[in-house]
Design an enzyme around this catalytic site. Structure first.
Site, short mmCIF file in Angstrom:
data_model
loop_
_atom_site.label_atom_id
_atom_site.label_comp_id
_atom_site.label_asym_id
_atom_site.label_seq_id
_atom_site.Cartn_x
_atom_site.Cartn_y
_atom_site.Cartn_z
N ASP A 149 2.43 -6.89 2.78
CA ASP A 149 1.31 -6.06 3.23
C ASP A 149 1.84 -4.76 3.82
OD1 ASP A 149 -1.25 -5.21 3.67
OD2 ASP A 149 -1.65 -6.53 5.37
N HIS B 231 -2.75 -12.66 3.22
CA HIS B 231 -2.27 -12.58 4.61
C HIS B 231 -2.97 -13.55 5.57
CE1 HIS B 231 -5.66 -9.87 4.48
NE2 HIS B 231 -4.97 -8.80 4.16
N ASN C 139 -6.96 0.63 -2.27
CA ASN C 139 -7.69 1.41 -1.27
C ASN C 139 -7.04 2.75 -1.01
OD1 ASN C 139 -5.62 -0.25 -0.19
ND2 ASN C 139 -6.45 -0.11 1.88
N HIS D 229 0.88 -1.18 0.00
CA HIS D 229 0.00 0.00 0.00
C HIS D 229 0.91 1.23 0.00
CE1 HIS D 229 -3.62 -2.37 1.33
NE2 HIS D 229 -2.66 -3.15 1.83
#
Length: 443
Positions: free
Chosen positions: A302, A232, A94, A62
């Site tokens: 992640d 995950h 996102n 991200h």
């Protein structure tokens, strides 16, 4: 023979084993493997004492652009990636605005091209509103595929109902990725959160929330004849369940779920607050068993940075997420040196695995004709991870002060030495990853 670059005297790890070989690079690709002592090259890199791996691919990061660039952007996140030996990343949707349309995907691709330091692809968010567009969206240049949040996390993407998930999987032709937590259970258990106590995070987002969602997801995937990728994994129960569904489901594990446990909340507080949470040592050990038994397919970091000021908010107002792309290689090499997995298995999880399950073109192997993406490491080097080494804009890691054995020395992206000995030595050259299920015509 003449090459642009030759890496000499290194120990090469690829599909035919581990051994000392030279690698000749030409026009951004691997041109020759073997004894190249008589070859000429524009640049010769002496890799004596070093190990050369296929370029590490992190398929879950991200980077917060657009919308939250005060804590990360495509340039800083990719700088952290190459500093840690990562040659390609898949970035998540996102952001703000969400990556859910062709226009927003194209904007991200344009923002990343020759500004990011590594190669890249972007996951496109699957929603109730863009189902009809999915067959086109997942084949666009730079698209890694469709990503769905079945449980609420950072951002506004959420498809919590079975009908919504089924509609998306009915439209996909590539493998879709899922954040798998059951939203109804998360809502029901919210009162279990204890203000100021991040150790209540895994009590709220419990094992049943993860398992129930993953069971639903597999059932829907079978009904629709779709391929899914479960992100995950945090529970032993999910590993036990997914081993019987490997025909439709691939599995991601993360360094933090393999390294940290819920007891680390006592030491690090909200810095280890993640969705899904780190859990007990028993779950960590069962996830490791899933790695050693071949159930896990890929490693993803992640990487989800927040500023220290944001993380300092009292739980549960504190956001979930930590940095990870830069520490993936050293943390996992330390596990290799500790005997928890072999070097070949690490390569399978970090290079060959993502290339195989996502259908990446010319990535994931040290083989003639493939992109010259290489991660050069010193397996014997002992270093202490420090916040000051972290290139992410937020500038911290939960592994600050952790000593590891095994360190990234160099990052080569399509034949260009991008990072060497802790310095970024080539200006940003990142380009979109290509996928065999979405090759442009005439390519």
């Amino acid at each position: 023979m003449t090459f642009d670059t030759v890496l000499r005297n290194g120990t090469v790890v690829n599909h035919d084993g581990i051994g000392e070989r030279d690698i000749g690079l030409r026009d951004g690709r691997i041109a020759e493997i073997g004894d190249l002592s008589r070859a000429s090259a524009g640049e010769t890199i002496d890799c004596a004492g070093l190990t050369i791996l296929p370029g590490v691919i992190d398929s879950q990061v991200h980077f917060r652009e657009p919308g939250a660039t005060h804590k990360e952007d495509l340039e800083t996140g990719s700088r952290a990636a190459v500093m840690g030996g990562v040659t390609a990343v898949f970035e998540m949707p996102n952001t703000n605005p969400l990556t859910t349309t062709a226009e927003r995907l194209a904007d991200k691709v344009a923002a990343g091209t020759h500004r990011m330091h590594c190669d890249f692809a972007f996951w496109v968010g699957g929603t109730h509103g863009n189902v009809r567009d999915i067959p086109e969206l997942e084949r666009l240049p730079g698209a890694a595929g469709i990503k769905v949040f079945m449980g609420s996390s950072t951002g506004d993407l959420l498809v919590a109902d079975d009908d919504g998930v089924a509609a998306i999987l009915g439209a996909t032709r590539r493998r879709a990725a899922f954040h798998s937590e059951d939203e109804a259970r998360l809502v029901e258990r919210k009162p279990l959160r204890v203000v100021g106590d991040p150790s209540s995070h895994p009590v709220w987002r419990d094992v049943e929330a993860a398992l129930r969602s993953t069971e639903r997801l597999v059932r829907i995937a079978r009904d629709k004849g779709a391929r899914i990728h479960v992100l995950h994994i945090s529970t032993g129960e999910e590993m036990d369940f997914l081993k019987d569904h490997k025909d439709v489901a691939t599995v991601e594990v993360t360094p933090h779920h393999l390294t940290l446990t819920e007891t680390d909340h006592q030491r690090l507080g909200t810095l280890v607050q993640m969705n899904p949470p780190v859990r007990s040592a028993a779950h960590r050990d069962r996830i490791w068993r899933g790695v050693t038994q071949g159930i896990a397919d890929v490693l993803g970091s992640d990487h989800a940075p927040h500023t220290l000021e944001e993380k300092a908010k009292p739980y549960p107002d504190s956001p979930s997420g930590m940095t990870g792309v830069q520490t993936l290689v050293p943390i996992m090499l330390d596990h290799v040196n500790a005997g928890r997995l072999t070097l070949q298995r690490f390569v399978d999880l970090s290079s060959a695995g993502p290339a195989r399950i996502f259908g990446m073109a010319r990535k994931g192997r040290i083989a003639v004709g493939y992109d010259a993406d290489l991660t050069v490491v010193d397996l014997k080097r002992r270093e202490t991870i420090r916040n000051g080494w972290i290139a992410s804009r937020c500038g911290w890691t939960p592994y600050d002060g952790v000593e590891v054995t095994g360190w990234p020395v160099g990052t080569v992206v399509r034949g260009r030495r991008v990072m060497w000995e802790g310095d970024v030595v080539t200006p940003s050259i990142g380009e979109p990853v290509r996928f065999v299920e979405a090759l442009p015509r005439g390519a």
